[in-house]
Design a protein around this motif. Structure first.
Motif, PDB file in Angstrom:
ATOM      1  N   THR A 138      57.107 -66.942   2.933  1.00 33.48           N
ATOM      2  CA  THR A 138      55.698 -66.827   2.542  1.00 33.48           C
ATOM      3  C   THR A 138      55.568 -66.247   1.142  1.00 33.48           C
ATOM      4  O   THR A 138      55.064 -65.147   0.955  1.00 33.48           O
ATOM      5  CB  THR A 138      54.930 -65.928   3.541  1.00 33.48           C
ATOM      6  OG1 THR A 138      55.631 -64.669   3.636  1.00 33.48           O
ATOM      7  CG2 THR A 138      54.830 -66.551   4.906  1.00 33.48           C
TER       8      THR A 138
ATOM      9  N   LYS B 149      53.014 -73.914  -1.644  1.00 29.64           N
ATOM     10  CA  LYS B 149      52.200 -73.163  -0.673  1.00 29.64           C
ATOM     11  C   LYS B 149      51.916 -73.998   0.578  1.00 29.64           C
ATOM     12  O   LYS B 149      51.957 -73.480   1.691  1.00 29.64           O
ATOM     13  CB  LYS B 149      50.888 -72.736  -1.325  1.00 29.64           C
ATOM     14  CG  LYS B 149      51.067 -71.610  -2.314  1.00 29.64           C
ATOM     15  CD  LYS B 149      49.704 -71.184  -2.789  1.00 29.64           C
ATOM     16  CE  LYS B 149      49.804 -70.248  -3.967  1.00 29.64           C
ATOM     17  NZ  LYS B 149      48.529 -70.179  -4.673  1.00 29.64           N
TER      18      LYS B 149
ATOM     19  N   GLN C 137      53.183 -73.124   4.433  1.00 26.22           N
ATOM     20  CA  GLN C 137      52.301 -73.062   5.605  1.00 26.22           C
ATOM     21  C   GLN C 137      52.802 -73.966   6.730  1.00 26.22           C
ATOM     22  O   GLN C 137      52.794 -73.591   7.899  1.00 26.22           O
ATOM     23  CB  GLN C 137      50.887 -73.482   5.215  1.00 26.22           C
ATOM     24  CG  GLN C 137      50.056 -72.304   4.742  1.00 26.22           C
ATOM     25  CD  GLN C 137      48.775 -72.759   4.078  1.00 26.22           C
ATOM     26  OE1 GLN C 137      48.443 -73.947   4.087  1.00 26.22           O
ATOM     27  NE2 GLN C 137      48.061 -71.816   3.495  1.00 26.22           N
TER      28      GLN C 137
ATOM     29  N   PRO D 144      53.943 -71.808  10.183  1.00 23.27           N
ATOM     30  CA  PRO D 144      52.506 -71.707  10.426  1.00 23.27           C
ATOM     31  C   PRO D 144      52.133 -70.366  11.085  1.00 23.27           C
ATOM     32  O   PRO D 144      52.958 -69.757  11.705  1.00 23.27           O
ATOM     33  CB  PRO D 144      52.228 -72.886  11.360  1.00 23.27           C
ATOM     34  CG  PRO D 144      53.530 -73.355  11.875  1.00 23.27           C
ATOM     35  CD  PRO D 144      54.608 -72.807  11.014  1.00 23.27           C
TER      36      PRO D 144
END
Lengths: 291, 154
Positions: free
Chosen positions: B118, B146, B150, B154
């Motif tokens: 992340t 990005k 994700q 998730p």
């Protein structure tokens, strides 16, 4: 052209003695550029990237030994007790370059712009050289004697660098056109030695070799003494002394005009870097002193 | 000289001039042209790949130095019909224009996401600082990283 592929240091030194013209290659970030562009055709390459003796570092009895084959990525990740060295390592090239480039490469190439070199100079590091007959150590300033010139013998390899660990704040900073992939226009390493109450300032990219700003070092050590700042980190240092220190650092540079910057700009940059590095160091002292 | 390298899990060998780079061995001898050849001096990152799991520029590795080592190229990311999440994200974000820098950027982005699932903007910019793109202006590439982050976590 031959490629020699030793597995141990002993083997490598035998090969180097037998083929003194063999060019050592570790991370390849300098050597491969010369090969790719046909600038150099050595009779042989000596791959030293697999020698375990070069890939190690250790801290012992107040001294640090850093193997010539330790990459900048490993320094950033593991040698966190040396902030100035970590800062310098983080400015080397890009992640790809830092994963391959080594301190030994900076020493062997001996460019005045080598990012690790001002830090080693400020550490008063010794360079450890080795040949089949044994080892010798040289103070950094006796090792590098000019732009891309060292006193390394044809049968020798760089084993690493070693230095006495100094207690006190320090930093490395450099001026260039962007944060990554940049060759320094000017660089500076400042260390305060709390034990001996001395200051060390080393400059990169502004002279034929790495330069120590001895006059500025002595001036600042005295100014800190007169202000009482060595005893109490919260004691302010007179702004006039900071300016005088920065000016003297600028005067220590021996810059030339080249494609990356003019001599006058470089001298100015040294003074700016000196002023900033000093303010960081004094702030660090305040934080640790009041903790 | 004969160099044997494990490339994308397969043992491969080639008879190369001793000064040959790993990049040239892959492209000119083994037919793996996903890693691009542009600057040949480690400036552009177009030849980024993994050598024993570390992100490197293949143009700066001597082929002989890679002997017996494990090389993973951009071709390893999508061995079948389905794209790697980073590749999907590049398509989706419009992070590809001329496409020349794309393989290197995909590899560098995938390398970053392995280490930091992340990443923030600054981390992404620092991780991709060794990859040059002359078309996109980088913003869409950062968007793509990005999106991939994700999707993958998730």
């Amino acid at each position: 052209m031959d490629v020699l592929l030793p597995r141990t240091l002993e083997e490598a030194l035998e090969m180097k003695a037998a083929a003194p013209a063999a060019l050592p290659i570790a991370g390849g970030t300098d050597v491969m550029v010369e090969l790719n562009f046909d600038r150099r055709r050595p009779s042989a390459l000596l791959d030293i990237s697999r020698l375990p003796e070069l890939g190690m570092w250790r801290k012992q009895d107040g001294t640090c030994f850093l193997g010539a084959g330790v990459t900048y990525s490993r320094i950033v990740n593991h040698l966190t007790m040396f902030p100035a060295l970590v800062q310098a390592s983080r400015t080397v090239g890009s992640p790809q370059i830092r994963n391959r480039g080594t301190v030994g490469g900076n020493l062997g190439t001996a460019s005045p712009a080598g990012d690790a070199l001002p830090v080693l100079a400020a550490y008063d590091a010794e360079v450890v050289l080795v040949n089949a007959g044994g080892r010798r150590t040289l103070p950094w300033h006796q090792f590098m004697v000019g732009p891309k010139k060292t006193v390394i013998g044809p049968d020798e390899l760089i084993l690493g660098a070693q230095w006495k660990i100094v207690r006190g704040p320090g930093s490395f900073s450099k001026v260039g056109t962007r944060n990554a992939m940049v060759i320094a226009v000017a660089s500076l390493c400042l260390l305060l030695d709390e034990e001996n109450r001395t200051v060390r300032v080393a400059l990169g990219s502004v002279g034929p070799t790495i330069l120590r700003a001895v006059d500025a070092e002595q001036f600042l050590a005295r100014a800190l003494q007169e202000a009482g700042a060595w005893d109490d980190a919260r004691t302010p240092v007179p702004p006039a002394a900071v300016e005088e220190f920065a000016g003297r650092v600028g005067q220590a540079a021996r810059p030339i005009d080249d494609v990356r910057g003019s001599a006058a700009y470089r001298r100015h940059a040294c003074a700016v870097l000196a002023r900033r590095a000093l303010s960081w160091a004094l702030n660090d002292r305040k934080l640790t002193g009041t903790r | 000289m004969l160099v044997r390298v494990k490339v994308n899990g397969e043992s491969r060998e080639a008879d190369v001039w001793p000064g040959t780079s790993l990049l040239s061995m892959l492209r000119d001898h083994l037919g793996l042209v996903g890693s691009k050849n542009a600057c040949e001096q480690g400036e552009c990152g177009s030849c980024s790949l993994w050598l024993d799991g570390e992100l490197v520029c293949a143009c700066l590795v001597l082929a002989a130095q890679a002997g017996g080592r494990d090389v993973r190229t951009v071709e390893s990311l999508a061995p079948g019909d389905r794209l790697h999440p980073v590749q999907d994200a590049f398509v989706e974000a419009g992070a590809v224009q001329c496409g020349f820098c794309t393989p290197g950027l995909i590899v560098a982005a995938a390398d970053l996401l392995q280490r930091d699932p992340t990443p923030g903007d600054e981390t992404i910019r620092e991780a991709l600082a060794g990859n040059l793109c002359r078309c996109t202006g980088y913003q869409k590439i950062i968007d793509a990283v990005k999106i991939a982050a994700q999707r993958m976590h998730p």
